[in-house]
Design a protein around this motif. Structure first.
Motif, short mmCIF file in Angstrom:
data_model
loop_
_atom_site.label_atom_id
_atom_site.label_comp_id
_atom_site.label_asym_id
_atom_site.label_seq_id
_atom_site.Cartn_x
_atom_site.Cartn_y
_atom_site.Cartn_z
N ALA A 98 54.99 -12.83 99.18
CA ALA A 98 53.70 -12.16 99.34
C ALA A 98 53.40 -11.90 100.81
CB ALA A 98 52.60 -13.00 98.71
N PHE A 99 53.67 -12.90 101.66
CA PHE A 99 53.44 -12.72 103.10
C PHE A 99 54.32 -11.59 103.65
CE2 PHE A 99 54.97 -13.62 107.40
CZ PHE A 99 53.77 -13.57 108.10
N THR A 100 55.59 -11.58 103.26
CA THR A 100 56.51 -10.54 103.73
C THR A 100 56.04 -9.16 103.29
OG1 THR A 100 58.37 -12.09 103.64
CG2 THR A 100 58.90 -9.74 103.70
N ASN A 101 55.65 -9.04 102.03
CA ASN A 101 55.20 -7.74 101.53
C ASN A 101 53.94 -7.27 102.24
OD1 ASN A 101 57.24 -7.31 99.69
ND2 ASN A 101 56.18 -8.34 98.01
N GLY A 102 53.00 -8.17 102.46
CA GLY A 102 51.78 -7.79 103.16
C GLY A 102 52.04 -7.38 104.60
N ALA A 103 52.92 -8.13 105.29
CA ALA A 103 53.23 -7.82 106.68
C ALA A 103 53.94 -6.47 106.80
CB ALA A 103 54.09 -8.93 107.28
N VAL A 104 54.89 -6.21 105.90
CA VAL A 104 55.60 -4.92 105.92
C VAL A 104 54.64 -3.77 105.67
CG1 VAL A 104 57.30 -3.52 104.69
CG2 VAL A 104 57.84 -5.88 105.29
N LEU A 105 53.70 -3.97 104.77
CA LEU A 105 52.73 -2.92 104.47
C LEU A 105 51.86 -2.61 105.68
CD1 LEU A 105 52.05 -1.16 102.10
CD2 LEU A 105 50.41 -2.87 101.31
N ILE A 106 51.50 -3.62 106.45
CA ILE A 106 50.72 -3.40 107.67
C ILE A 106 51.52 -2.57 108.68
CG2 ILE A 106 49.74 -4.56 109.69
CD1 ILE A 106 48.89 -6.83 107.82
N VAL A 107 52.81 -2.86 108.81
CA VAL A 107 53.67 -2.09 109.71
C VAL A 107 53.74 -0.62 109.26
CG1 VAL A 107 56.03 -1.79 110.56
CG2 VAL A 107 55.03 -4.08 110.41
N ILE A 108 53.86 -0.40 107.96
CA ILE A 108 53.93 0.97 107.44
C ILE A 108 52.65 1.74 107.74
CG2 ILE A 108 54.04 2.34 105.31
CD1 ILE A 108 55.84 0.16 104.17
N VAL A 109 51.52 1.07 107.56
CA VAL A 109 50.23 1.71 107.84
C VAL A 109 50.15 2.11 109.32
CG1 VAL A 109 47.75 1.34 107.98
CG2 VAL A 109 49.00 0.62 105.94
N CYS A 110 50.63 1.25 110.20
CA CYS A 110 50.63 1.58 111.63
C CYS A 110 51.48 2.83 111.89
CB CYS A 110 51.15 0.40 112.45
SG CYS A 110 50.05 -1.04 112.45
N TRP A 111 52.64 2.93 111.22
CA TRP A 111 53.49 4.11 111.36
C TRP A 111 52.77 5.37 110.87
CZ3 TRP A 111 55.45 7.23 107.38
CH2 TRP A 111 56.34 8.23 107.79
N ILE A 112 52.07 5.25 109.76
CA ILE A 112 51.33 6.40 109.23
C ILE A 112 50.25 6.83 110.21
CG2 ILE A 112 49.73 7.12 107.41
CD1 ILE A 112 51.31 5.36 105.48
N PHE A 113 49.56 5.89 110.82
CA PHE A 113 48.52 6.23 111.80
C PHE A 113 49.12 7.03 112.96
CE2 PHE A 113 45.59 2.39 110.72
CZ PHE A 113 45.18 3.07 109.58
N ILE A 114 50.26 6.57 113.47
CA ILE A 114 50.90 7.26 114.60
C ILE A 114 51.30 8.68 114.20
CG2 ILE A 114 52.93 7.27 116.11
CD1 ILE A 114 52.84 4.19 115.99
N GLU A 115 51.92 8.82 113.02
CA GLU A 115 52.34 10.14 112.55
C GLU A 115 51.16 11.05 112.32
OE1 GLU A 115 55.40 11.60 111.95
OE2 GLU A 115 56.14 9.92 113.14
N ALA A 116 50.07 10.50 111.78
CA ALA A 116 48.88 11.31 111.51
C ALA A 116 48.28 11.85 112.81
CB ALA A 116 47.85 10.49 110.75
#
Length: 304
Positions: free
Chosen positions: A98-116
């Motif tokens: 659960a910790f790994t999945n949550g942390a990876v999801l936070i990284v993905i959101v940061c990538w989406i912010f940069i791309e946006a």
């Protein structure tokens, strides 16, 4: 000084948790099949249409397929019985997943912010028609997957971590549909990255809640609903012959499995076994604690 560990309640609790875990395991597996099966179509649609919202959603689905696989593996590992090196078994692996999945999801959101932000600075053409078709199919798939996971044990942190990923996909598909409609009607392409930012914020909240709770468990934090001071007073009030309760330590293997140790001081005339049984009953009934280690003491505490 007497020490006792009540084994019957411990075994009973395991049967319930493992039964719920088997159901959650099946739900995660079916959600994985749905997510992985549709991921390729969404990646192709995002590349052809040029939609960041679709590509962001496809990235979600890619990581979600891996996240669901990780969650499923954690459930499988949790089945393994306790052994001399893992006296509590392997349930804590679900919290790590659960910790790994949550942390990876936070990284993905940061990538989406940069791309946006880059898309807002330098807009690119977006094929609204293709975007609408792929996003609509993705919404159906994500709705089914989320319904499967949402029907499981909501206390299970591993299942909630997997559901957070699928919820991100669901919101991403909905945003992509809205963006496609706006682009088809008005031709205004900035709606695509703007909606991606909005979805990212919503997903970030879910991911953060999962990470925060999993870190709390991994740091042996006190389970929700258990306040040591209140628990001490409750035991003193409800257990005849109990003089004092101290050295209270409460933690969790998983959100469904709270554990506790404490020292209980009794009077000279009190029956240790009767007192122990009553304490166990109060802990199970009032706090849902089926596994506890209680040290019965007469006089001063040996640890002091």
């Amino acid at each position: 000084m007497e020490h006792s560990h009540h084994g019957h309640h411990h075994g009973h609790g395991h049967a319930h948790v493992h039964g719920a875990g088997a159901d959650s395991e099946k739900r995660v597996f079916w959600a994985f099949l749905l997510t992985a099966g549709f991921m390729g179509a969404e990646v192709a649609g995002g590349l052809i249409s040029g939609s960041l919202a679709l590509l962001a959603d496809a990235a979600h689905m890619l990581t979600d397929a891996a996240a669901l696989a990780l969650a499923w593996i954690a459930f499988r590992i949790a089945r393994r019985p306790a052994d001399p090196r893992r006296s509590y078994g392997y349930d804590r692996g679900q919290v790590l997943a659960a910790f790994t999945n949550g942390a990876v999801l936070i990284v993905i959101v940061c990538w989406i912010f940069i791309e946006a932000v880059q898309r807002l600075r330098e807009p690119v053409p977006v094929e609204g028609g293709i975007m609408l078709v792929i996003a609509s199919l993705g919404l159906v798939v994500n709705l089914v997957a989320f319904a499967i996971l949402h029907g499981g044990d909501r206390r299970n942190l591993n299942l909630r971590g997997a559901a957070a990923h699928v919820l991100g996909d669901l919101l991403g598909s909905a945003a992509a549909i809205l963006g496609a409609l706006v682009i088809l009607w008005t031709g205004w392409t900035p709606i695509d990255p703007l909606l991606s930012l909005l979805v990212g914020l919503l997903v970030l909240r879910s991911a953060w809640l999962v990470v925060r709770e999993s870190v709390h468990i991994l740091l042996e934090g006190t389970p929700a609903g258990i306040e040591p001071t209140d628990l001490r007073q409750r035991l003193i009030d409800d257990v005849p012959g109990l003089i004092d309760v101290h050295h209270i330590h409460a933690w969790s293997l998983t959100p469904e499995r709270p554990l506790l140790t404490l020292h209980a001081q009794i009077g000279e005339a009190s029956d240790p076994q009767a007192t122990l049984k009553r304490i166990k009953q109060v802990l199970a009934r009032r706090y849902g604690i089926d596994h506890s280690t209680i040290q019965i003491e007469r006089g001063d505490c040996g640890d002091d």
